[in-house]
Structure formats: C-alpha cells, structure tokens
Design a protein around this motif. Structure first.
Motif, mmCIF file in Angstrom:
data_model
loop_
_atom_site.group_PDB
_atom_site.id
_atom_site.type_symbol
_atom_site.label_atom_id
_atom_site.label_comp_id
_atom_site.label_asym_id
_atom_site.label_seq_id
_atom_site.Cartn_x
_atom_site.Cartn_y
_atom_site.Cartn_z
ATOM 1 N N MET A 1 1.414 -1.386 -0.147
ATOM 2 C CA MET A 1 0.016 -0.244 -0.467
ATOM 3 C C MET A 1 0.380 1.533 -0.480
ATOM 4 O O MET A 1 1.719 1.511 0.398
ATOM 5 N N LEU A 2 0.094 2.545 -0.479
ATOM 6 C CA LEU A 2 0.751 3.560 -0.784
ATOM 7 C C LEU A 2 -0.511 4.433 0.962
ATOM 8 O O LEU A 2 -0.997 4.683 0.174
ATOM 9 N N LEU B 1 1.313 9.830 -8.467
ATOM 10 C CA LEU B 1 1.296 8.589 -7.550
ATOM 11 C C LEU B 1 0.397 7.355 -7.935
ATOM 12 O O LEU B 1 0.211 6.542 -8.413
ATOM 13 N N LEU B 2 -1.053 7.716 -8.678
ATOM 14 C CA LEU B 2 -2.568 7.000 -9.014
ATOM 15 C C LEU B 2 -1.317 6.233 -9.839
ATOM 16 O O LEU B 2 -2.276 4.650 -9.981
ATOM 17 N N ALA C 1 0.807 0.770 -11.933
ATOM 18 C CA ALA C 1 1.581 -0.097 -12.495
ATOM 19 C C ALA C 1 2.239 -0.997 -11.632
ATOM 20 O O ALA C 1 2.427 -2.245 -12.339
ATOM 21 N N ALA C 2 2.959 -0.731 -10.465
ATOM 22 C CA ALA C 2 3.155 -1.748 -9.662
ATOM 23 C C ALA C 2 1.996 -2.180 -8.531
ATOM 24 O O ALA C 2 2.902 -3.556 -7.655
ATOM 25 N N ASN C 3 0.771 -2.677 -9.183
ATOM 26 C CA ASN C 3 -0.162 -3.128 -8.351
ATOM 27 C C ASN C 3 -0.047 -3.399 -6.924
ATOM 28 O O ASN C 3 -0.472 -4.176 -6.250
ATOM 29 N N PHE C 4 -0.597 -1.482 -6.626
ATOM 30 C CA PHE C 4 -0.678 -1.514 -5.230
ATOM 31 C C PHE C 4 -1.605 -0.698 -5.016
ATOM 32 O O PHE C 4 -1.919 0.111 -5.783
ATOM 33 N N PRO C 5 -2.302 -0.674 -3.729
ATOM 34 C CA PRO C 5 -3.947 0.122 -3.118
ATOM 35 C C PRO C 5 -3.140 2.010 -3.108
ATOM 36 O O PRO C 5 -1.931 1.574 -2.346
#
Ligand SMILES: Cc1ncc(COP(=O)(O)O)c(C=O)c1O
Length: 396
Positions: free
Chosen positions: A164-165, A187-188, A193-197
C-alpha cells in the motif's frame, strides 16, 4: 501473576502527542501541540436538536445493535456526497468506521502481513504509523517535495513489493502541505503500474481557506484507491464517526475485521450525524469553519513572522490546522521542547512523525485552539527559546 505480553504488544509505544496532551491541559501552558478541532467549530445547538430528533423518532433502533456496515441512510448520504466529485459511488462500498482511525487499523489488518512493505510519506501522521504498526510491516518512507511524495526515487523492486501507499493529500498532518493535482495523478499511475492500492486519508479536505478543492485521487479511479473520510473535523470528533470507501474485492474482509473489532460504530452516533448533515447543513457550516481556521492561521503566521528568527523556515498553509517549522540542520527540537515546557509553551517535535530516520530539526505547530493573544505570546516565547538554544547555521 507474571503477565506474558505478546511480542506484537511489546513493540507498541505510547503516542508522544497523547502523552504531551496531559501536560498541555494545564491552563498556564500555551499549547501548539494538540491538533484538535477548536470547540468554537462545534454546532452545539444543531447537534442537540439532532439528538432530540433521533431519540424522539427512532429511539429503539438508535439504542439497539446495528449492522456492521453502518446505518444505511448515512452510507447513502456519503456515497452521494462523494459522487458529486466524479464517478457514481455505490453506497454498498461505504463502511462506517469508529473514526477514520479505525479505518487505518482495519486496513492494516486486512492488507499487511508481518514484514510486508507499506509506503508512507516522509513525514506522516503518527496515528497511522501506530495503527499500521500492529501488523508489524516494514515501513518504506517515501521522500516528499513541496508537491507531495516522489515515488520516482524508489527502486522498481521497492514499488512492486509494496502492499500500500498511505498518504494524506490535503493539508497533511503534520506538514500542512496540499498535494498538487499533477502529483496525485502521477502517484495513481505509478501505483497502478506497480499494482498496489493507495490509501487516501482525507480528514482535512474540507478545510481549504479559499474554499477551493483539488480532486481526490479516489475520484480519479475508485477501483485503485481506498478513501478514508471523517466527521471529526467538520462536526464533532467526540462522536467518533468516520468512513471508508473500498473496492468490492476488499470490502467483505474489512467488514469481517470490523465485526471482530467492535461489531459496529454506535447506532445512536451514526443517526445523530445523519440527522445533522441531511438537508445541506454542511454547506453553511463548512464555510464558517474555513473562515475560523483561516483567521487562526493568519494570526499564527503573523506572530511567527514577528517573533521567529529569519533562519527558521516554514510555508504558509492554504488549509487545515498545522504549520511545519524547519530549523537549520543539526538542531534538535526534542531538547527544545523541554525548555519550552519550562516556559509553559508546547509543540510537537517533528521526529515523532517519521517512520524511519527522523529529521530532528523539525517541529509541528497547531494553531486551531489558542486565542490571538496566546498565539502572539506563545510565538514570542518560542522565538526567544529558539534564539537561545538553536544555532542559525546548518551543521550536518
Ligand atoms: C491524518 C489523520 N488521519 C486520521 C485521523 C483520525 O481522525 P478520526 O477522528 O476520524 O479518527 C487524524 C486525526 O487527527 C488525522 O490527522
């Protein structure tokens, strides 16, 4: 009896701010430490009338257990309010939480395993670090500039490993900074692209002094973001009503975690909040709060300009309730606090807001509650202490 404390609990630490609040309750202390809403923003008569209506019209349900997801009319109201800013939000995705603080706790439990990577802003909200820490993650601090977090500095592996971020785009606690729209979009894109929410925590979004709002990250893609909101800063924190909006895939797990935590947020409080907000009350009330904080901020900045040495840096906030001071490198705000408390003035040393490698030369001032006289006097004392105990040159 010897009590064996779990390893997880042994790692818990008390919030430096909550501990400090005990000292700052003394009336002689001028406190820039708290970060709580001013009681002048509480619409007491309106809340009394809302309580009366709930208890005279709906007492049995208000005093009864309720569904974990929350009181349906309130969920619908929240979904409608959020839909004004973009995509239509399904009320079925709104979970009422016991303050947004509970949302952070539930997200930690559902998204993080021991050792999993959580990206956090540098610095960030201490209460989020505390809540997430219970899941024993590895915090990966993300460097920030004046526009917000800069993910580009992280290695590709650090991005793909992230679960997560966590970020606070509006009038961040502790820096008071607002993230630009361009940075929100960047950021979105990187998160997808990196597949984290992205966990977007937004308790201060309504407190823009000019009344302008930057679109939330959530409004750009509700499938990639969990949005946390709260009634604490716009109505009353004591009722402990917040909410989160989560994608369908995550929602049932969050509900199950909440079932285990508290069954549901108090039925009475949810109904009182709904009674208070329905019919457009916040449309008149929020501009009043904005004006209140804008004036508090104006006085605080004026006091700082008059009283602090010119080598102390800070930005003038556009909303919220915090100012972030930067002393020249090599200074430490923690021993400064000990001197400040002796002089009956309080602030929060910045180090406490860093997941790793604290920048000890920083401090957070909250200007939400003191009167103008006390702000000027507090700034005068603080300026004197900084001149006496801090050095004006950078020493690394
Ligand atoms: C950034 C941030 N998130 C969450 C919270 C918790 O707010 P609530 O009262 O909704 O639990 C706070 C409280 O100050 C906050 O500053």
């Amino acid at each position: 009896m010897t009590w064996t404390i779990s390893e997880r609990a042994q790692k818990l630490t008390s919030s430096a701010i909550r501990d400090l609040l005990k000292v700052t309750e003394r009336p002689e202390v001028i406190s820039f430490a708290g970060g709580i809403p001013t009681p002048r923003s509480f619409p007491v008569d309106h809340m009394r009338a809302a309580c009366d209506r709930v208890l005279s019209q709906d007492a049995h349900a208000a005093l009864q257990y309720g569904p974990t997801e929350g009181y349906t009319p309130l969920r619908v109201w929240i979904a409608d309010a959020l839909s004004k800013h973009g995509t239509r939000i399904d009320p079925e995705r709104v979970l009422i939480t016991t303050g947004s603080q509970q949302g952070l706790d539930l997200l930690g439990k559902v998204l993080l395993d021991k050792g999993s990577s959580a990206l956090v802003e540098t610095p960030t909200y201490l209460g989020a670090l505390q809540a997430l820490k219970l899941s024993e993650p590895h915090f990966q601090p993300v460097p920030c500039d004046e526009e917000g977090p800069v993910l580009e500095g992280l290695a590709p592996l650090q991005l793909t490993a992230a679960r997560m971020l966590y970020c606070i785009p509006n009038f961040q606690n502790p820096t008071g900074r607002r993230m630009t729209f361009a940075r929100r979009c960047a950021l979105l894109a990187l998160a997808k692209a990196a597949n984290f929410p992205i966990i977007e925590d937004d308790p201060y979004g309504a407190l823009s002094y000019a009344g302008d709002e930057v679109p939330s990250i959530f409004s750009q893609d509700p499938e990639a973001v969990v949005y946390l909101g709260s009634f604490s800063k716009v109505l009353a924190p004591g009722l402990r009503v917040g909410y989160l909006v989560a994608p369908k895939a995550l929602f049932p797990k969050l509900v199950q975690a909440k079932q285990a935590a508290d069954l549901h947020t108090p039925s009475l409080n949810q109904r009182v909040i709904f009674e208070a907000v329905q019919g457009g009350f916040l449309d008149q009330h929020i501009p009043r709060i904005r004006a209140l904080y804008a004036e508090q901020c104006r006085v605080m900045v004026d006091a700082l300009q008059r009283e602090l040495p010119e080598w102390v840096q800070y930005d003038t906030p556009e909303g919220g309730m915090f100012i972030w001071l930067r002393l020249p490198a090599g200074n430490d705000a923690t021993p400064l606090l000990a001197h400040a408390l002796q002089a009956n003035v309080a602030f929060v040393p910045g180090a406490t807001f860093f997941a790793e490698q604290p920048q000890t030369n920083t401090l957070r001032l909250s200007f939400s509650t003191p009167t103008p006289e006390r702000m000027y006097e507090g700034a005068r004392r603080l300026g004197g202490l900084i001149r006496q105990h801090c050095h004006p040159d950078e020493r690394v």
